[in-house]
Design an enzyme around this catalytic site. Structure first.
Site, PDB file in Angstrom:
ATOM      1  CD  GLU A   1      -2.206   2.428  -3.341  1.00 13.47           C
ATOM      2  OE1 GLU A   1      -3.334   2.904  -3.559  1.00 13.47           O
ATOM      3  OE2 GLU A   1      -1.735   2.330  -2.189  1.00 13.47           O
TER       4      GLU A   1
ATOM      5  CG  ASP B   1      -1.800   1.190   1.324  1.00  8.83           C
ATOM      6  OD1 ASP B   1      -2.751   1.265   0.519  1.00  8.83           O
ATOM      7  OD2 ASP B   1      -1.553   2.056   2.178  1.00  8.83           O
TER       8      ASP B   1
END
Length: 528
Positions: free
Chosen positions: A252, A202
């Protein structure tokens, strides 16, 4: 599947809170996922990526992690997670988990200790605590913009401030501290030891911060906290850990600079990274073709496969977005009351599914995309997403793409869970999209996905490898893949003839009576 399975895999994203409710309490859980694993195997995907299932106050949908080594009781237990990984493997499904390295929950043991220890303590060195500016320290230490709306600094009772690029309940970690790096490498080993095949990282470009915490200046490089060079040493270290297990990473990474983006995909760093330029691209032929070319070009120098994704748990659902006048996606333009034509959006989503599945590389499918779920309107009193509240209520937030899935049309709550209303309300027409109803319909979007994924797995020419554009009429995307595979998507306003071919493998919608390809329709063809 080979050791480099990730180069052309189809990976299904599960948002556990909304996938399936096994105990009937209104919240999706691991028991629900385990019961639905055969559905995922039948769909034809290769792996399943789970958004965070760890212990969390769930202020930001689980991306505020309090303990990486324990499953949140709302979702189940660590034992259930281990069984899920085993059961998925028995069905040929690999499991990818989500790691959130930029920040933790304010309920994490480290942060609680930092608050208790006070200014100047070793515990506070794990985060970014600073005195404020102004005569009495009453102003934040710098002007950094938030990844959500609102401030990036919160003051604690002893007068110091701490950094949080997201909500105040998500304090940023100090990645210059060796203990932070050791802890995350240990967390990776913890999940790899349990059979996890990969990790989604993330906010992968945000970890490192300018040590001086200098003010942000628009247009001045380097940015004080996005894409700092120090990140690459972190990911080279992580790659060493993953290689010991044969595991993979997907980052990401939201970066407009193709050369900077590609650095994360060097052979000793991340295996793949999400292709957000394609996800945000409008349904326009020139923009799509340019985006595809740019993606393949930026991956080529480092030999990494591209990834393709139409939607995820943060963005407007595809059928809704593609039915709007503006078919692009941008967080800044999300607003209430944007009209959409769902019939048009669904037709385009069907065509886009075949387009993405025909491109070189791997594909991610967000749960419910295979059902053609639209973005749901959440009543103001039921909104849970912090993006909505931190915007002062102007941003609808992301809950509309997180509504619990419909499984059985005639069951309570469309079969999501039988005894308690789901944590987010389902629209009245949700049963129309239910899995059981679509499974019985040969023309449904679910049937199209199942057929396409079966062909993608069995027919040569799909997945990783070369592609070549073919001459085509204006508004038409046509390309050649190996073994005589042809793909055509018509984004123009008029039907177009199909190129010469021996076999029509699959179409996203019916051809015209004259055998031409209608607008907003895709086909897979075999040359001979």
């Amino acid at each position: 599947m080979s050791a480099d399975w990730w180069r052309d895999a189809v990976i299904y994203q599960v948002y556990p809170r909304s996938f399936a409710d096994g105990d009937g309490d209104g919240t999706g859980d691991l028991a629900g996922v385990r019961a639905r694993l055969p559905y995922l195997a039948q769909l034809g995907v290769d792996a399943v990526w789970f958004t965070p299932w760890y212990v969390s106050p769930l202020v930001d949908g689980g991306y505020d992690v309090a303990d990486y080594r324990t499953v949140d009781p709302a979702f189940g237990t660590l034992d259930e997670a281990e069984k899920l990984i085993e059961e998925a493997a028995a069905l040929g499904l690999r499991v990818i988990v989500d790691i959130v390295p930029n920040h933790v929950s304010d309920q994490h043991a480290w942060f609680r200790a930092a608050l208790a220890a006070g200014p100047g303590s070793p515990e506070r060195e794990l985060f970014h605590f600073r005195p404020g500016r102004g005569p009495h320290g009453e102003l934040p230490p710098n002007n950094w913009p938030s990844q959500f709306s609102g401030p990036t600094w919160t003051r604690v009772p002893d007068g110091e401030w701490y950094l949080h690029l997201f909500t105040p309940q998500q304090p940023d970690l100090n990645w210059a501290h060796p203990a932070v790096r050791r802890e995350h490498e240990d967390v990776l080993r913890f999940w790899f030891d349990r059979g996890v095949a990969g990790v989604r990282i993330d906010s992968a470009a945000l970890l490192a911060k300018d040590p001086a915490l200098a003010d942000f200046e628009e247009g001045v490089d380097p940015h004080p906290y996005i894409d700092l060079d120090e990140l690459h040493d972190i990911y080279r270290s992580w790659r060493t850990v993953a290689d010991g297990y044969g595991a993979v990473f997907v980052g990401e990474v939201w970066l407009p600079d193709a050369e900077r983006f590609a650095r994360y995909l060097r052979p000793d760093e991340l295996h793949t990274a999400f292709n957000f330029s394609f996800l945000a691209c409008p349904w326009e032929p020139e923009r799509l073709r340019a985006g595809i070319d740019a993606t393949l070009a930026e991956h080529a120098p480092v030999g990494a496969p591209a990834t393709w994704v139409l939607c995820n748990h943060d963005v407007t659902r595809t059928v809704t977005r593609y039915g709007r006048a503006d078919t692009a996606f941008d967080f800044a333009t999300k607003a209430y009351g944007t009209p959409t034509d769902l019939a048009l959006g669904t037709r385009r989503a069907r065509a886009a599914a075949l387009l993405t599945l025909a491109l070189p590389g791997s594909v991610y499918v967000y749960q419910g995309e295979e059902l053609g779920l639209p973005e749901a309107d959440i009543p103001p009193g039921r909104v849970r997403d912090p993006m909505h509240f931190r915007s002062g209520g102007t941003d609808p937030g992301r809950d509309g793409c997180r509504v619990p899935l419909p499984w059985t049309a005639d069951a309570p709550w469309a079969g999501f869970g039988s005894t308690t209303e789901p944590w987010l309300p389902q629209p009245a027409d949700w049963p129309d999209y239910a899995v059981d109803r679509q499974s019985a319909d040969p023309g449904s979007l679910l049937t199209l996905y199942r057929t396409a994924l079966a062909l993608r797995r069995t027919e040569p020419g799909f997945g990783d490898g070369p592609m070549d554009w073919l001459p085509a009429a204006p508004g038409v995307l046509a390309f050649h893949r190996p073994y005589g595979l042809l793909h055509v998507t018509n984004l123009s306003a008029e039907p177009v003839p199909l190129p010469p071919h021996a076999l029509l493998l699959l179409a996203s919608g019916p051809l015209t009576e004259a055998g031409e390809l209608p607008p907003d329709t895709s086909v897979w063809l075999r040359e001979d």
